[in-house]
Design a protein around this motif. Structure first.
Motif, short mmCIF file in Angstrom:
data_model
loop_
_atom_site.label_atom_id
_atom_site.label_comp_id
_atom_site.label_asym_id
_atom_site.label_seq_id
_atom_site.Cartn_x
_atom_site.Cartn_y
_atom_site.Cartn_z
N ARG A 147 -4.55 -3.23 32.32
CA ARG A 147 -3.27 -3.69 32.51
C ARG A 147 -1.88 -2.77 32.76
O ARG A 147 -2.57 -1.69 31.44
CB ARG A 147 -3.22 -4.83 30.63
CG ARG A 147 -1.64 -4.98 30.73
CD ARG A 147 -1.48 -5.87 29.06
NE ARG A 147 -2.11 -4.66 27.94
CZ ARG A 147 -1.28 -3.98 27.29
NH1 ARG A 147 -0.21 -3.96 27.73
NH2 ARG A 147 -1.59 -3.08 26.90
N LYS A 148 -1.22 -2.41 33.10
CA LYS A 148 -0.28 -1.06 32.88
C LYS A 148 0.26 -0.95 31.39
O LYS A 148 0.56 -1.98 30.76
CB LYS A 148 0.72 -1.61 33.81
CG LYS A 148 0.28 -1.27 35.27
CD LYS A 148 -0.38 0.24 35.33
CE LYS A 148 -1.08 0.56 36.59
NZ LYS A 148 -1.65 1.74 36.85
N GLU A 149 0.38 0.14 30.49
CA GLU A 149 0.51 0.40 29.15
C GLU A 149 2.40 0.19 29.71
O GLU A 149 2.42 0.84 30.85
CB GLU A 149 0.35 2.11 29.45
CG GLU A 149 -0.64 1.73 27.70
CD GLU A 149 -1.14 2.69 27.11
OE1 GLU A 149 -1.51 2.92 26.53
OE2 GLU A 149 -0.92 4.37 28.08
N THR A 150 2.97 -0.48 28.39
CA THR A 150 4.29 0.03 28.95
C THR A 150 4.73 1.27 28.00
O THR A 150 3.52 2.25 27.30
CB THR A 150 4.81 -1.31 27.51
OG1 THR A 150 4.74 -0.46 26.60
CG2 THR A 150 4.36 -2.32 27.71
N ALA A 151 5.73 2.10 28.45
CA ALA A 151 6.46 2.48 27.80
C ALA A 151 6.69 3.47 26.72
O ALA A 151 6.38 4.21 26.02
CB ALA A 151 8.09 3.50 28.69
N GLU A 152 6.66 2.86 26.14
CA GLU A 152 6.53 2.90 24.75
C GLU A 152 5.32 2.91 23.77
O GLU A 152 5.15 3.62 22.81
CB GLU A 152 7.20 1.01 23.92
CG GLU A 152 7.60 1.92 21.88
CD GLU A 152 8.53 2.37 21.45
OE1 GLU A 152 7.98 2.91 20.55
OE2 GLU A 152 9.26 3.12 22.63
N GLU A 153 4.08 1.59 24.38
CA GLU A 153 2.85 2.15 23.77
C GLU A 153 1.73 3.55 24.36
O GLU A 153 1.13 3.88 23.27
CB GLU A 153 2.26 1.25 24.29
CG GLU A 153 2.72 -0.51 24.04
CD GLU A 153 0.94 -1.70 24.66
OE1 GLU A 153 1.39 -2.72 24.04
OE2 GLU A 153 1.26 -0.79 26.20
N ARG A 154 2.46 4.35 25.13
CA ARG A 154 2.54 5.20 26.00
C ARG A 154 3.08 6.49 25.43
O ARG A 154 2.38 7.18 24.42
CB ARG A 154 2.94 5.29 27.18
CG ARG A 154 1.70 6.87 28.27
CD ARG A 154 2.20 7.10 29.41
NE ARG A 154 1.87 5.74 30.58
CZ ARG A 154 3.01 5.15 30.71
NH1 ARG A 154 4.52 5.39 30.77
NH2 ARG A 154 3.02 3.91 31.45
#
Length: 326
Positions: free
Chosen positions: A82-89
């Motif tokens: 699953r790709k990380e969202t920009a906020e999670e990163r």
């Protein structure tokens, strides 16, 4: 239903113990590397000042971790489901940066208090006072709501007694140097608790890398302000600096951060205290220093304490009771 439940729970317990034993082994390896590093640091001081030595080894420690971080990043990208969202990163990077800076400030400050304090006290007293983090960590942990098993308190007391026999060869009295080294022990305790807080939330290797660059930059600034670092000194002391940088910083502190993920910080501090035992043995083997009967008994007590806290709670309490009965 009960059989399945018990089987599942037993599997989880077994898996947890596997993690615990693996973590203990990683911390023991870290302590062993640090123990030998005392020899490297002793030799390195012949060529440069403490700020220069600590700055050089910290920067080397951070640098050698960069290729490992790049390799792990590539591996993780391929394994991601699953790709990380920009906020999670952004949040993950923020936690890693804050944790690395906190760890770097702690380790830099503790190392310098130790190095300065040792100029005003004996090496034996400094070694004993520094390892008082065995006792300080569980006491500090109480303020953060961490429960400490009775067996761990017993292990800490046994280990402290072993450290006394191992390191102190004269009457224990406090002077200026002792106070500075005691402050070092308090800050090392904070460092252990900071790692305990941040290591489960972030990548241990990145956390370790940041802490070394923070410590290295601060110590390098201190070297130019308070010392006169030279290339000839660094070249002459290259072997001890490289060992302290690559092995003590790059490898051992990373093992500490990874190893502490699945261990109570008090148990971790007991295992890490084996560095004093290893340092005495390294001095004996490498530098030809001798061990008397009292020091050997101190080594035995520390090893016994570390083994004791690894036992399951009921087995550990039974061991304590049998010791009391005999």
């Amino acid at each position: 239903m009960n059989q399945n439940g018990e089987s599942s729970r037993g599997g989880q317990i077994g898996h947890g113990r596997d993690h615990s034993y693996r973590s203990s082994l990683l911390l023991f390896l870290a302590a062993s590397i640090w123990g030998v590093a005392f020899v490297a640091q002793s030799v390195g001081m012949d060529y440069m000042g403490p700020f220069t030595f600590n700055g050089a080894r910290s920067l080397i420690g951070g640098t050698v971790l960069l290729p490992l971080i790049a390799f792990r990043e590539q591996k993780q990208k391929k394994a991601e489901t699953r790709k990380e969202t920009a906020e999670e990163r952004k949040q993950r990077r923020k936690i890693t940066l804050i944790g690395g800076v906190c760890c770097g400030l702690a380790i830099c400050t503790a190392s310098m208090f130790q190095q300065i304090g040792i100029q005003y006290t004996t090496v034996g007293k400094a070694g004993f006072i520094t390892t008082l983090y065995i006792i300080i960590v569980p006491i500090m942990g109480l303020f953060f709501g961490k429960k400490v098993r009775r067996i761990v308190w017993a292990g800490a007391a046994i280990a402290a007694a072993g450290m006394y026999l191992l390191c102190v060869n004269e009457t224990l009295s406090l002077n200026r140097g002792d106070v500075l080294v005691f402050i070092c022990a308090v800050i090392f305790s904070i460092h252990i608790l900071v790692i305990d807080y941040f290591s489960p939330k972030t990548d241990g290797v990145k956390l370790s890398c940041i802490q070394f660059f923070v410590a290295g930059i601060i110590c390098t600034i201190g070297a130019f302000l308070f010392e006169e670092p030279t290339w000839s000194g660094l070249v002459s002391g290259a072997v001890p600096v490289l060992y302290a940088g690559v092995m003590s910083c790059g490898v051992a502190y990373t093992l500490q951060i990874i190893g502490q993920k699945h261990l109570d910080p008090t148990v971790a501090s007991l295992i890490l205290s084996l560095e004093s035992v290893v340092s005495v043995l390294a001095g004996w083997v490498i530098l030809g220093e001798t061990l008397n009967l009292k020091e050997i008994f101190g080594c035995v007590l520390v090893f016994a304490a570390v083994i004791l806290v690894q036992l399951p709670e009921k087995a550990g309490e039974a061991a304590l009771m049998s010791g009391a009965d005999s």
